[in-house]
Design a protein around this motif. Structure first.
Motif, PDB file in Angstrom:
ATOM      1  N   VAL A  77       3.248   2.145  -2.181  1.00 23.34           N
ATOM      2  CA  VAL A  77       3.524   2.669  -3.517  1.00 23.34           C
ATOM      3  C   VAL A  77       2.453   3.660  -3.966  1.00 23.34           C
ATOM      4  N   PRO A  78       1.150   3.361  -3.832  1.00 24.32           N
ATOM      5  CA  PRO A  78       0.165   4.368  -4.253  1.00 24.32           C
ATOM      6  C   PRO A  78       0.245   5.670  -3.437  1.00 24.32           C
ATOM      7  N   TYR A  79       0.519   5.549  -2.144  1.00 23.04           N
ATOM      8  CA  TYR A  79       0.658   6.757  -1.319  1.00 23.04           C
ATOM      9  C   TYR A  79       1.897   7.563  -1.716  1.00 23.04           C
ATOM     10  N   LYS A  86       0.820  -1.211   0.000  1.00 20.87           N
ATOM     11  CA  LYS A  86       0.000   0.000   0.000  1.00 20.87           C
ATOM     12  C   LYS A  86       0.855   1.263   0.000  1.00 20.87           C
ATOM     13  N   ILE A 131       3.202   7.666  -4.709  1.00 18.29           N
ATOM     14  CA  ILE A 131       2.919   8.310  -6.000  1.00 18.29           C
ATOM     15  C   ILE A 131       2.028   9.534  -5.790  1.00 18.29           C
ATOM     16  N   LYS A 132       1.008   9.399  -4.949  1.00 17.64           N
ATOM     17  CA  LYS A 132       0.122  10.538  -4.679  1.00 17.64           C
ATOM     18  C   LYS A 132       0.881  11.660  -3.981  1.00 17.64           C
TER      19      LYS A 132
END
Length: 55
Positions: free
Chosen positions: A4-6, A2, A8-9
């Protein structure tokens, strides 16, 4: 994974803020350069009062 998406954001938000700050600074710099605001501010400083008595 989880993280990686944080990541990127977070990178997108930091990049957007940095880009906004850069363009704001560039616009202010161009405005100051074109309008000669700095010269006007220097000329508007306090002037000596020659009619006042000096003791």
């Amino acid at each position: 994974m989880k993280i990686v998406p944080y990541a990127i954001k977070g990178a997108f938000i930091v990049g957007a803020l940095t880009t906004g700050a850069f363009f704001t600074g560039a616009a202010i710099g161009l405005a100051l350069k074109n309008n000669d605001v700095i010269k006007k501010l220097k000329n508007s400083q306090f002037k000596e009062n020659k009619s006042a008595s000096s003791k």
